[in-house]
Design an enzyme around this catalytic site. Structure first.
Site, PDB file in Angstrom:
ATOM      1  CE1 TYR A 132     -62.412 -26.210  47.878  1.00 43.96           C
ATOM      2  CE2 TYR A 132     -64.406 -24.882  48.075  1.00 43.96           C
ATOM      3  CZ  TYR A 132     -63.291 -25.263  47.356  1.00 43.96           C
ATOM      4  OH  TYR A 132     -63.032 -24.691  46.136  1.00 43.96           O
TER       5      TYR A 132
ATOM      6  CD  GLU B 188     -65.012 -31.811  41.678  1.00 44.45           C
ATOM      7  OE1 GLU B 188     -65.761 -31.124  42.400  1.00 44.45           O
ATOM      8  OE2 GLU B 188     -63.785 -31.874  41.837  1.00 44.45           O
TER       9      GLU B 188
ATOM     10  NE  ARG C 136     -56.846 -22.894  46.252  1.00 45.89           N
ATOM     11  CZ  ARG C 136     -57.737 -23.701  45.646  1.00 45.89           C
ATOM     12  NH1 ARG C 136     -57.338 -24.758  44.968  1.00 45.89           N
ATOM     13  NH2 ARG C 136     -59.028 -23.435  45.734  1.00 45.89           N
TER      14      ARG C 136
ATOM     15  NE  ARG D 239     -64.849 -22.990  36.488  1.00 44.36           N
ATOM     16  CZ  ARG D 239     -65.452 -23.253  37.634  1.00 44.36           C
ATOM     17  NH1 ARG D 239     -65.281 -24.416  38.237  1.00 44.36           N
ATOM     18  NH2 ARG D 239     -66.224 -22.346  38.206  1.00 44.36           N
TER      19      ARG D 239
ATOM     20  CE1 TYR E 279     -67.553 -20.513  40.826  1.00 46.66           C
ATOM     21  CE2 TYR E 279     -66.785 -21.661  42.784  1.00 46.66           C
ATOM     22  CZ  TYR E 279     -67.217 -21.695  41.466  1.00 46.66           C
ATOM     23  OH  TYR E 279     -67.318 -22.898  40.829  1.00 46.66           O
TER      24      TYR E 279
END
Ligand code: 3EB
Length: 325
Positions: free
Chosen positions: A134, A311, A141, A205, A192
């Site tokens: 991940y 999730e 990305r 979000r 983050y």
């Protein structure tokens, strides 16, 4: 007389969304089958098998550099699958290449803005520390989007969930810009701290796409994270409740951003991802609570942090006037 800009706004037509169990006869932007052998390659535990995105006008489609695209009016749906051999060998390089191709395909379609991305990553939590798949995906990305200038644009909503093999990316883009919505209960993902990887995750979000009075609010995969920390580790039901609180906070933030009552947003779809089958079975009643609000697909797919059990992602329609009714 209406200005050119307002005429343009009135002419904008958003795609329509529905869930079903049978494939429609009419040409569509996308039909996405959920299931291990389907497009969304995860075991479907409950809910309708298909998501259908219907365009407002004539459909055109093609393939560029492996990216399949289908376009109608002002929106385009894109899909790209990276084989497991390429993905597992070097997830960061595979992701960077995939995102550069997606970026080029979007531009070639004349869609200037990302609206929503879904990513399904084989073996999402394999590997340790920064080598975890991940985190490598996040790095790839970030590299692709930093090279193409996309990091300077508002980030779209996204989902990143584990699957069996390969990298599977789905995306909606359009000619109109989406507004990026953040959650005041959570640190923006793109801020983050370093502890979560060499580069932060590039998503908002939620993204809000409006056309006149109508719109779509795409809410990203939402977990039991407050600030930037995982909460209620070991308690799946409490994680579900925290994820729902985050969802509600995102919807409230979107309503506040555009100065409307949050009841103007109507839920149209939830996807509930459980990292473990045992939690899915034990907490089936929690899915029912979502399904009472909108068609809900319950899927077995791992969240990107090992300690997170669940999730939720959501799609809301902006329907003005509802709150006054
Ligand atoms: C989180 O809030 C949970 O990297 O695109 C959720 C949605 C998550 C999207 C992504 C990651 C992504 O950090 C993980």
């Amino acid at each position: 007389m209406a200005s050119a800009a307002s005429l343009r706004l009135m002419a904008l037509q958003l795609p329509a969304f529905s869930c079903a169990d049978t494939v429609p006869a009419a040409p569509v932007l996308a039909v996405l089958r959920h299931g291990v052998e389907g497009d969304i390659p995860l075991p479907l535990l409950a809910g309708p098998a298909l998501d259908i995105w219907q365009g407002a006008g004539d459909i055109r489609s093609g393939v560029v550099d492996g990216v399949r695209w289908v376009e109608s009016n002002d929106s385009v749906f894109l899909q790209l699958t990276i084989a497991d051999a390429e993905w597992a060998q070097d997830p960061a390089a595979a992701t960077e290449a995939a995102y550069r191709k997606l970026e080029a395909a979007r531009r070639a379609c004349g869609a200037s803005h990302w609206w929503r991305l879904w990513n399904y990553l084989g073996g999402i939590v394999e590997g340790e520390g920064d080598a975890e798949r991940y985190r490598q995906f996040t790095l790839g990305r970030h590299r692709a989007w930093s090279a193409t200038g996309q990091l300077e644009a508002p980030l779209p909503a996204a989902t990143a969930i584990g699957c069996g093999r390969g990298l599977h990316v789905f995306a909606l883009a359009g000619r109109s810009a989406a507004e990026a919505i953040e959650n005041p209960r959570q640190v923006n993902a793109w801020r983050y701290p370093r502890a979560y990887g060499a580069q932060p995750p590039s998503f908002a979000r939620a993204s809000l796409v409006r056309a006149g009075d109508a719109g779509w609010l795409f809410v990203s995969g939402t977990a039991s994270i407050v600030g930037h920390e995982s909460r209620h580790v070991g308690d799946a039901a409490a994680q579900f409740a925290e994820a729902r609180a985050n969802l509600d906070a995102v919807v409230a933030a979107a309503a506040q951003r555009i100065g409307i009552d949050e009841r103007c947003f109507t839920a149209r779809n939830f996807k509930l991802y459980w990292s473990r089958l045992s939690d899915a079975r034990q907490h089936a009643a929690l899915a029912d609570a979502l399904h009472a609000l909108a068609p809900t697909q319950v899927l077995h797919g791992a969240v990107c942090r090992r300690e997170l059990a669940v999730e939720i992602e959501a799609l809301y329609a902006l329907e003005p006037g509802i709150a006054d009714a």
